[in-house]
Design an enzyme around this catalytic site. Structure first.
Site, PDB file in Angstrom:
ATOM      1  N   ASP A  30       0.859  -1.185   0.000  1.00 32.59           N
ATOM      2  CA  ASP A  30       0.000   0.000   0.000  1.00 32.59           C
ATOM      3  C   ASP A  30       0.900   1.241   0.000  1.00 32.59           C
ATOM      4  O   ASP A  30       1.899   1.305   0.729  1.00 32.59           O
ATOM      5  CB  ASP A  30      -0.899  -0.007   1.242  1.00 32.59           C
ATOM      6  CG  ASP A  30      -2.025   1.011   1.146  1.00 32.59           C
ATOM      7  OD1 ASP A  30      -3.195   0.602   1.164  1.00 32.59           O
ATOM      8  OD2 ASP A  30      -1.731   2.229   1.062  1.00 32.59           O
ATOM      9  N   ILE A  31       0.560   2.216  -0.828  1.00 34.36           N
ATOM     10  CA  ILE A  31       1.376   3.418  -0.968  1.00 34.36           C
ATOM     11  C   ILE A  31       1.334   4.280   0.302  1.00 34.36           C
ATOM     12  O   ILE A  31       2.241   5.064   0.563  1.00 34.36           O
ATOM     13  CB  ILE A  31       0.914   4.207  -2.221  1.00 34.36           C
ATOM     14  CG1 ILE A  31       2.021   5.059  -2.784  1.00 34.36           C
ATOM     15  CG2 ILE A  31      -0.335   5.024  -1.949  1.00 34.36           C
ATOM     16  CD1 ILE A  31       1.695   5.611  -4.172  1.00 34.36           C
ATOM     17  N   ASN A  87     -12.723  -3.343   2.478  1.00 31.66           N
ATOM     18  CA  ASN A  87     -13.733  -2.306   2.529  1.00 31.66           C
ATOM     19  C   ASN A  87     -14.555  -2.459   1.256  1.00 31.66           C
ATOM     20  O   ASN A  87     -14.078  -2.121   0.173  1.00 31.66           O
ATOM     21  CB  ASN A  87     -13.093  -0.915   2.616  1.00 31.66           C
ATOM     22  CG  ASN A  87     -12.244  -0.761   3.862  1.00 31.66           C
ATOM     23  OD1 ASN A  87     -12.563  -1.302   4.908  1.00 31.66           O
ATOM     24  ND2 ASN A  87     -11.153  -0.033   3.751  1.00 31.66           N
ATOM     25  N   GLN A  94     -14.760   2.264   0.875  1.00 29.75           N
ATOM     26  CA  GLN A  94     -13.872   1.823  -0.199  1.00 29.75           C
ATOM     27  C   GLN A  94     -13.550   3.038  -1.058  1.00 29.75           C
ATOM     28  O   GLN A  94     -14.453   3.753  -1.497  1.00 29.75           O
ATOM     29  CB  GLN A  94     -14.551   0.744  -1.052  1.00 29.75           C
ATOM     30  CG  GLN A  94     -13.652   0.214  -2.166  1.00 29.75           C
ATOM     31  CD  GLN A  94     -14.331  -0.880  -2.993  1.00 29.75           C
ATOM     32  OE1 GLN A  94     -15.462  -1.274  -2.730  1.00 29.75           O
ATOM     33  NE2 GLN A  94     -13.627  -1.365  -4.003  1.00 29.75           N
ATOM     34  N   HIS A 100      -9.926  -5.135  -3.177  1.00 30.56           N
ATOM     35  CA  HIS A 100      -8.593  -5.387  -2.621  1.00 30.56           C
ATOM     36  C   HIS A 100      -8.712  -5.810  -1.166  1.00 30.56           C
ATOM     37  O   HIS A 100      -9.545  -5.291  -0.422  1.00 30.56           O
ATOM     38  CB  HIS A 100      -7.706  -4.154  -2.747  1.00 30.56           C
ATOM     39  CG  HIS A 100      -8.354  -2.886  -2.287  1.00 30.56           C
ATOM     40  ND1 HIS A 100      -9.249  -2.186  -3.047  1.00 30.56           N
ATOM     41  CD2 HIS A 100      -8.242  -2.202  -1.118  1.00 30.56           C
ATOM     42  CE1 HIS A 100      -9.659  -1.118  -2.379  1.00 30.56           C
ATOM     43  NE2 HIS A 100      -9.070  -1.111  -1.205  1.00 30.56           N
ATOM     44  N   HIS A 102      -6.818  -5.877   2.315  1.00 28.47           N
ATOM     45  CA  HIS A 102      -5.711  -5.284   3.079  1.00 28.47           C
ATOM     46  C   HIS A 102      -5.116  -6.349   4.002  1.00 28.47           C
ATOM     47  O   HIS A 102      -5.859  -7.045   4.701  1.00 28.47           O
ATOM     48  CB  HIS A 102      -6.216  -4.152   3.982  1.00 28.47           C
ATOM     49  CG  HIS A 102      -6.744  -2.947   3.272  1.00 28.47           C
ATOM     50  ND1 HIS A 102      -5.990  -1.808   3.090  1.00 28.47           N
ATOM     51  CD2 HIS A 102      -7.951  -2.690   2.718  1.00 28.47           C
ATOM     52  CE1 HIS A 102      -6.724  -0.897   2.453  1.00 28.47           C
ATOM     53  NE2 HIS A 102      -7.919  -1.403   2.219  1.00 28.47           N
TER      54      HIS A 102
HETATM   55  P1  AMP Z   1      -9.736   1.389   0.497  1.00 28.16           P
HETATM   56  O1  AMP Z   1     -10.087   2.545   1.368  1.00 28.16           O
HETATM   57  O2  AMP Z   1     -10.001   0.067   1.154  1.00 28.16           O
HETATM   58  O3  AMP Z   1     -10.362   1.493  -0.886  1.00 28.16           O
HETATM   59  O4  AMP Z   1      -8.183   1.434   0.339  1.00 28.16           O
HETATM   60  C1  AMP Z   1      -7.515   1.845  -0.820  1.00 28.16           C
HETATM   61  C2  AMP Z   1      -6.052   1.739  -0.504  1.00 28.16           C
HETATM   62  O5  AMP Z   1      -5.328   1.847  -1.711  1.00 28.16           O
HETATM   63  C3  AMP Z   1      -5.532   2.837   0.426  1.00 28.16           C
HETATM   64  O6  AMP Z   1      -4.975   2.223   1.581  1.00 28.16           O
HETATM   65  C4  AMP Z   1      -4.499   3.576  -0.430  1.00 28.16           C
HETATM   66  O7  AMP Z   1      -3.383   4.012   0.317  1.00 28.16           O
HETATM   67  C5  AMP Z   1      -4.132   2.526  -1.442  1.00 28.16           C
HETATM   68  N1  AMP Z   1      -3.657   3.028  -2.723  1.00 28.16           N
HETATM   69  C6  AMP Z   1      -4.228   3.960  -3.522  1.00 28.16           C
HETATM   70  N2  AMP Z   1      -3.515   4.143  -4.648  1.00 28.16           N
HETATM   71  C7  AMP Z   1      -2.457   3.295  -4.571  1.00 28.16           C
HETATM   72  C8  AMP Z   1      -1.348   3.010  -5.418  1.00 28.16           C
HETATM   73  N3  AMP Z   1      -1.180   3.632  -6.592  1.00 28.16           N
HETATM   74  N4  AMP Z   1      -0.463   2.069  -5.003  1.00 28.16           N
HETATM   75  C9  AMP Z   1      -0.613   1.453  -3.836  1.00 28.16           C
HETATM   76  N5  AMP Z   1      -1.643   1.662  -2.992  1.00 28.16           N
HETATM   77  C10 AMP Z   1      -2.544   2.580  -3.343  1.00 28.16           C
END
Ligand code: AMP
Ligand code: ZN
Length: 144
Positions: A30-31, A87, A94, A100, A102
């Site tokens: 995760d970024i 989520n 989400q 995805h 986590h």
């Molecule tokens: P959610 O709130 O469950 O949809 O989580 C989305 C997750 O994606 C968050 O924890 C972000 O930090 C992560 N995220 C968004 N863009 C990227 C990316 N380009 N590379 C890696 N993680 C990402």
């Protein structure tokens, strides 16, 4: 160019620190990690929500998440446990519309660090972190 950032990662058009890949599943850091090693497991196929995800693919998704939870325990991250979460849908906060899972590594007594991570979400040494998790997966594989 896809509108979906995770599809762009699958296609290799957007950067990611990959920790696991097979023909149907990809896992990458995760970024904005809550804890070090926070990983996202995704189906390569674009399925926005669980409603769109084939059940068999969902099983494979969890199987990889399960192995990552074991791998971070065996890695140099020395996790004692992990939070696994999906989520599902905007109602559930989400933010990326590509399903995805986590996997958030946890340590005994990390409550304050975890709470801070929820606010800061800062990435440190992602390449070394991804390498440590890959090594944890290799250690897990060697136990078979
Ligand atoms: P959610 O709130 O469950 O949809 O989580 C989305 C997750 O994606 C968050 O924890 C972000 O930090 C992560 N995220 C968004 N863009 C990227 C990316 N380009 N590379 C890696 N993680 C990402
Ligand atoms: Zn997508």
């Amino acid at each position: 160019m896809s509108a979906c950032v995770f599809c762009e990662i699958v296609a290799g058009n957007a950067p990611a620190d990959r920790v696991y890949e097979d023909d149907e599943i990809l896992a990458f850091l995760d970024i904005r990690p809550i804890t070090r090693g926070h990983t996202l497991v995704i189906p390569k196929h674009h399925a926005p929500e669980l409603d769109d995800l084939d059940a068999e693919l969902g099983t494979r998704l969890f199987r990889v998440g399960h192995r990552l939870a074991l791998a971070v325990r065996r890695s140099d991250l020395r996790a004692d446990g992990a939070n696994l979460a999906i989520n599902d849908g905007k109602a559930a906060f989400q933010t990326v519309a590509h399903t995805h899972l986590h996997v958030v590594p946890r340590r005994h007594g990390d409550k304050l660090r975890f709470a801070g991570g929820l606010i800061l979400r800062r990435s440190t040494e992602p390449e070394a972190t991804a390498a440590a998790i890959r090594a944890g997966l290799e250690r897990l594989e060697a136990e078979r």
